[in-house]
Design a protein around this motif. Structure first.
Motif, PDB file in Angstrom:
ATOM      1  N   PRO A 108     -13.149 -20.504 -24.125  1.00  0.00           N
ATOM      2  CA  PRO A 108     -14.504 -20.919 -23.719  1.00  0.00           C
ATOM      3  C   PRO A 108     -15.182 -19.856 -22.863  1.00  0.00           C
ATOM      4  O   PRO A 108     -16.364 -19.531 -23.073  1.00  0.00           O
ATOM      5  N   GLU A 109     -14.420 -19.282 -21.948  1.00  0.00           N
ATOM      6  CA  GLU A 109     -15.035 -18.317 -21.053  1.00  0.00           C
ATOM      7  C   GLU A 109     -15.484 -17.062 -21.794  1.00  0.00           C
ATOM      8  O   GLU A 109     -16.559 -16.525 -21.533  1.00  0.00           O
ATOM      9  N   GLU A 110     -14.678 -16.630 -22.744  1.00  0.00           N
ATOM     10  CA  GLU A 110     -15.045 -15.439 -23.507  1.00  0.00           C
ATOM     11  C   GLU A 110     -16.174 -15.743 -24.497  1.00  0.00           C
ATOM     12  O   GLU A 110     -17.063 -14.924 -24.698  1.00  0.00           O
ATOM     13  N   SER A 111     -16.115 -16.912 -25.144  1.00  0.00           N
ATOM     14  CA  SER A 111     -17.151 -17.244 -26.137  1.00  0.00           C
ATOM     15  C   SER A 111     -18.417 -17.772 -25.497  1.00  0.00           C
ATOM     16  O   SER A 111     -19.422 -17.944 -26.172  1.00  0.00           O
ATOM     17  N   ILE A 119      -9.688 -23.656 -31.829  1.00  0.00           N
ATOM     18  CA  ILE A 119      -9.930 -22.322 -31.265  1.00  0.00           C
ATOM     19  C   ILE A 119     -10.941 -21.545 -32.126  1.00  0.00           C
ATOM     20  O   ILE A 119     -11.919 -20.988 -31.623  1.00  0.00           O
ATOM     21  N   PHE A 120     -10.705 -21.547 -33.439  1.00  0.00           N
ATOM     22  CA  PHE A 120     -11.567 -20.708 -34.276  1.00  0.00           C
ATOM     23  C   PHE A 120     -12.985 -21.260 -34.409  1.00  0.00           C
ATOM     24  O   PHE A 120     -13.939 -20.494 -34.434  1.00  0.00           O
ATOM     25  N   VAL A 121     -13.115 -22.568 -34.477  1.00  0.00           N
ATOM     26  CA  VAL A 121     -14.475 -23.109 -34.552  1.00  0.00           C
ATOM     27  C   VAL A 121     -15.223 -22.805 -33.253  1.00  0.00           C
ATOM     28  O   VAL A 121     -16.411 -22.448 -33.266  1.00  0.00           O
ATOM     29  N   THR A 122     -14.529 -22.905 -32.135  1.00  0.00           N
ATOM     30  CA  THR A 122     -15.166 -22.560 -30.864  1.00  0.00           C
ATOM     31  C   THR A 122     -15.625 -21.101 -30.860  1.00  0.00           C
ATOM     32  O   THR A 122     -16.761 -20.790 -30.484  1.00  0.00           O
ATOM     33  N   GLY A 170     -19.473 -19.664 -30.786  1.00  0.00           N
ATOM     34  CA  GLY A 170     -19.746 -19.108 -29.461  1.00  0.00           C
ATOM     35  C   GLY A 170     -20.843 -18.055 -29.464  1.00  0.00           C
ATOM     36  O   GLY A 170     -21.216 -17.530 -30.518  1.00  0.00           O
ATOM     37  N   LYS A 171     -21.324 -17.724 -28.253  1.00  0.00           N
ATOM     38  CA  LYS A 171     -22.355 -16.689 -28.128  1.00  0.00           C
ATOM     39  C   LYS A 171     -21.775 -15.303 -28.341  1.00  0.00           C
ATOM     40  O   LYS A 171     -22.420 -14.414 -28.856  1.00  0.00           O
ATOM     41  N   GLU A 172     -20.552 -15.111 -27.869  1.00  0.00           N
ATOM     42  CA  GLU A 172     -19.937 -13.788 -27.913  1.00  0.00           C
ATOM     43  C   GLU A 172     -18.656 -13.860 -28.712  1.00  0.00           C
ATOM     44  O   GLU A 172     -17.964 -14.867 -28.693  1.00  0.00           O
ATOM     45  N   LYS A 173     -18.341 -12.759 -29.403  1.00  0.00           N
ATOM     46  CA  LYS A 173     -17.009 -12.663 -29.990  1.00  0.00           C
ATOM     47  C   LYS A 173     -16.376 -11.408 -29.408  1.00  0.00           C
ATOM     48  O   LYS A 173     -16.545 -10.325 -29.924  1.00  0.00           O
ATOM     49  N   THR A 174     -15.674 -11.579 -28.314  1.00  0.00           N
ATOM     50  CA  THR A 174     -15.160 -10.395 -27.635  1.00  0.00           C
ATOM     51  C   THR A 174     -13.858  -9.927 -28.273  1.00  0.00           C
ATOM     52  O   THR A 174     -13.142 -10.700 -28.909  1.00  0.00           O
ATOM     53  N   THR A 175     -13.556  -8.655 -28.076  1.00  0.00           N
ATOM     54  CA  THR A 175     -12.298  -8.106 -28.581  1.00  0.00           C
ATOM     55  C   THR A 175     -11.115  -8.846 -27.975  1.00  0.00           C
ATOM     56  O   THR A 175     -10.148  -9.168 -28.666  1.00  0.00           O
ATOM     57  N   THR A 176     -11.205  -9.115 -26.675  1.00  0.00           N
ATOM     58  CA  THR A 176     -10.100  -9.793 -25.993  1.00  0.00           C
ATOM     59  C   THR A 176      -9.783 -11.116 -26.669  1.00  0.00           C
ATOM     60  O   THR A 176      -8.631 -11.405 -26.989  1.00  0.00           O
ATOM     61  N   GLU A 177     -10.804 -11.929 -26.918  1.00  0.00           N
ATOM     62  CA  GLU A 177     -10.504 -13.231 -27.509  1.00  0.00           C
ATOM     63  C   GLU A 177     -10.074 -13.100 -28.958  1.00  0.00           C
ATOM     64  O   GLU A 177      -9.259 -13.879 -29.441  1.00  0.00           O
ATOM     65  N   MET A 178     -10.603 -12.105 -29.660  1.00  0.00           N
ATOM     66  CA  MET A 178     -10.191 -11.945 -31.055  1.00  0.00           C
ATOM     67  C   MET A 178      -8.726 -11.503 -31.150  1.00  0.00           C
ATOM     68  O   MET A 178      -7.990 -11.968 -32.021  1.00  0.00           O
ATOM     69  N   VAL A 179      -8.318 -10.612 -30.266  1.00  0.00           N
ATOM     70  CA  VAL A 179      -6.923 -10.174 -30.289  1.00  0.00           C
ATOM     71  C   VAL A 179      -6.017 -11.368 -29.978  1.00  0.00           C
ATOM     72  O   VAL A 179      -5.011 -11.614 -30.664  1.00  0.00           O
ATOM     73  N   LEU A 180      -6.387 -12.143 -28.980  1.00  0.00           N
ATOM     74  CA  LEU A 180      -5.606 -13.328 -28.624  1.00  0.00           C
ATOM     75  C   LEU A 180      -5.546 -14.304 -29.797  1.00  0.00           C
ATOM     76  O   LEU A 180      -4.477 -14.782 -30.194  1.00  0.00           O
ATOM     77  N   ALA A 181      -6.704 -14.587 -30.393  1.00  0.00           N
ATOM     78  CA  ALA A 181      -6.750 -15.582 -31.468  1.00  0.00           C
ATOM     79  C   ALA A 181      -6.026 -15.091 -32.716  1.00  0.00           C
ATOM     80  O   ALA A 181      -5.344 -15.855 -33.398  1.00  0.00           O
TER      81      ALA A 181
END
Ligand code: HEM
Ligand code: HEM
Ligand SMILES: [Fe+2]
Lengths: 141, 446
Positions: free
Chosen positions: B74-77, B137-140, B144-155
């Motif tokens: 949530p925080e990243e997106s 996770i993926f729908v969120t 989301g507003k942002e798709k950051t590298t950090t969250e993409m690597v985690l996901a």
């Protein structure tokens, strides 16, 4: 200096290339490597049934086989060579925990047929070509 | 905490704490059995204890990763999770499957496949649960507003971890083939996709704790996970040397697995470089300790103690001995347990609004658990070297060698006690935070 995009490319490119190599090697290993090395033509119904028993009773939860498992009880890859059929039979069909060596084994009290399936399984395992494992003790007097 | 739905992470973290304690209990049962006291043999034989110990480890780490994802995504997106009720359902499903699996191990409901002992039927439930988790996770992320590298690597790490669980569910009659695919799960998890999860959490924590520019941190994150796959995929070969496969795996596994420590070294250098570069003086030093600690201890446990036995000519002698257990403990601890502790230490004060960091208890937790773990690793190492020498080199029988090394298990038990005291401090500190609350919501949080 390296940019973020270059770094991303390094990650994606590296992953794809090495994963493809891995798949090719795996395909070769599965299609011709393992069958040759393990004599898969010798996997009879008894051997397969032995593996089921080995699995159902979680023998790997104490022993290792092919060097995999837990480190509480002896390596079983070469158990037939080391102990011979009579001994293995006695251990597997024991009605009380086998304890001659100081640690207890679960008393499985296997039937005659189950014992012979397990022995078929161990015999097949013992004849695999394992690239030299387990090694001969080289400091043995 | 910025979004209400982040609170759901609490449940996963709490489950991690409880299962970790239970895991340790079973560790002691095995350590005593190795030392000659197997009084529980009739009720909890060694194979039950070991299946329980290993699977609890996996489940509490996964629970920690899921909690981390529910907190971080949530925080990243920059939006709420799409559904908190579904996340709670997913939590209870995980907890129930975990409890049933562990109970099942006590009545022989299992498969004897190291680390994957959960029986087939429960495997399907695990799959359903994970699909639900990934869906949330993926729908969120997608909305989301942002798709950051950090969250993409985690996901991505979480997604591929789920995908790789599948090859472990196929039945093979041939022991070698069975083993071949078991490593697709076990090895490609811990030396592959889990490192993405670890890297993603690490990057998130470094961004928050050091204040270094996200672009810089994420660039190095790519380099690190790049190194992971470059070495780790073909590095799978280090489990193939002696299980009945062609000889080319000796060379391939040897070379590539010897490169694996680079990713962990990268992680350690990166964490410290960012820490020194960072201008921000974040008050939560406890989280910083666990973050930097994980970076170091993973390099020691996975990197150094991994390379110590990964070369075929060494592994030939050490394969399947207590040397493996030495490495397994510190590697899992440093890389994954400590990283879960780091995100929990960071998130708990923010979710509950209670700033229980930098206390005496949180220092004891850090130092006692780490010193204890170093002691345990040393005890396994001493026992392992002696075992290899006596059994493999001199040719003593397995049990004779075991009797000769029994004493090292008392050192293990002593060190494990220290370790456990540290863990108890950590768990007490965790529950002292109380429940997360909406009052802890803030607009600008870092
Ligand atoms: C009080 C703490 C602990 C004690 C006394 C303990 C003891 C043991 C013992 C005796 C074994 C079995 C070795 C064998 O197969 O004979 C084992 C296996 C294992 N434990 Fe622990 N353990 C403890 C905590 C932990 C923790 C915290 C972790 C992870 C972070 C962990 C991870 C493992 C793993 C991965 C294995 C399997 C190792 C292998 O087969 O190579 N243990 N443990
Ligand atoms: C965080 C990362 C890592 C974790 C959690 C980890 C954990 C483990 C565990 C639990 C085992 C025992 C597996 C089993 O027998 O079922 C193992 C085996 C092994 N690991 Fe790691 N490991 C990690 C990284 C590494 C690295 C980077 C290397 C090499 C540089 C390495 C080298 C080995 C080798 C060679 C074995 C096989 C030991 C044997 O033959 O018995 N590991 N690892
Ligand atoms: Fe590995």
């Amino acid at each position: 200096m390296l940019s973020k995009n270059q770094a991303k490319l390094f990650f994606l490119g590296g992953t794809v290339v090495f994963f493809l190599i891995f798949l090719v090697l795996s395909a070769h290993t599965l299609s011709s490597g393992i069958p040759k090395k393990t004599h898969s033509e010798n996997v009879t119904a008894e051997v397969a049934a032995g593996k089921v028993l080995f699995d159902e009773n979680n023998c790997m939860g104490c022993h290792t086989i092919l060097g995999e498992g837990a480190y509480y009880a002896p390596e079983l890859t070469k158990v037939m060579d080391r102990r011979g059929e009579g001994f293995v039979k006695a251990v597997l069909s024991s009605k009380t925990p086998w304890t001659t060596t100081g640690r207890k084994m679960v008393a499985y009290d296997f039937t005659e047929e189950e014992v012979s399936n397990l022995i078929a399984f161990f015999t097949w395992i013992g004849q695999m070509d394992l690239n030299g494992f387990p090694p001969e003790p080289d400091l043995k007097k | 905490m910025k979004y209400k739905s982040q609170k759901v992470a609490y449940w996963f973290f709490a489950l991690s704490m409880v299962l970790l304690i239970l895991q340790i209990v079973y560790g002691f049962i095995m350590a005593f059995a190795h030392a000659g006291y197997d009084g529980l043999h009739e009720i909890i034989p060694f194979n039950t204890a070991t299946a329980t110990h290993k699977n609890l480890l996996v489940v509490w780490l996964l629970s920690g990763f899921m909690g981390a994802a529910y907190y971080i995504i949530p925080e990243e997106s920059q939006r709420e999770l799409v559904s908190v009720p579904l996340a709670k359902l997913q939590f209870w499903a995980l907890a129930i499957v975990g409890v049933v699996a562990v109970a099942g191990f006590h009545v022989g409901w299992w498969e004897g496949r190291k680390f994957l002992e959960i029986p087939r039927f429960l495997d399907y439930l695990v799959v359903v649960d994970i699909l639900l988790f990934l869906g949330i996770i993926f729908v969120t992320i997608f909305k989301g507003k942002e798709k950051t590298t950090t969250e993409m690597v985690l996901a991505m790490g979480l997604f591929f971890a789920a995908l790789l669980y599948l090859p472990g569910m196929i039945w093979f009659d041939n022991q070698s083939v069975d083993s071949f695919f078991r490593w697709w799960v076990v090895h490609l998890w811990v030396e592959g996709v889990w490192e993405l999860i670890m890297g993603g959490i690490l990057a998130f924590l470094l961004i928050k704790l050091t204040g270094v520019d996200r672009e810089l941190i994420e660039k190095w994150l790519y380099v690190i996970v790049g190194l992971t796959f470059l070495s780790g995929i073909l590095g799978t070969g280090h489990h193939y040397y002696y299980i009945g496969v062609p000889e080319y795996w000796l060379m391939i596994g040897g070379i590539f697995s010897a490169l694996e420590p680079l990713a962990f070294l990268g992680m350690a250098l990166f964490a410290f470089a960012m820490y020194r570069k960072g201008e921000k003086n974040h008050p939560n030093k406890t989280a910083l300790y666990w973050t930097l600690g994980a970076a170091i201890m993973s390099f020691a446990g996975a990197g150094l103690l991994g390379i110590a036995h990964t070369i075929p000519s060494v592994n030939m002698w050490t394969h399947g001995t207590l040397i493996t257990a030495m490495h397994g403990h510190m590697a899992f601890w440093g890389a994954y347990a400590m990283m879960v502790f780091a995100i929990i230490s960071y998130a708990m004060p923010l979710m509950t609004g209670r700033k229980l960091y930098n206390t005496a208890g949180s220092s004891y937790a850090f130092w006692l658990s780490n010193i204890g773990m170093i002691g345990m690793t040393t005890a396994f190492a001493t026992a392992g070297v002696a075992q290899v020498y006596l059994e493999r080199k001199v040719g003593m029988s397995f049990m004779e060698a075991q009797m000769a090394i029994e004493v090292h298990f008392w050192v293990l038990i002593a060190s494990a006690t220290l370790f456990t005291i540290g863990i108890i401090y950590y768990v007490i500190n965790f529950f002292q935070h109380g429940m997360p609350t909406d009052e802890a919501l803030v607009e600008n949080i870092d």
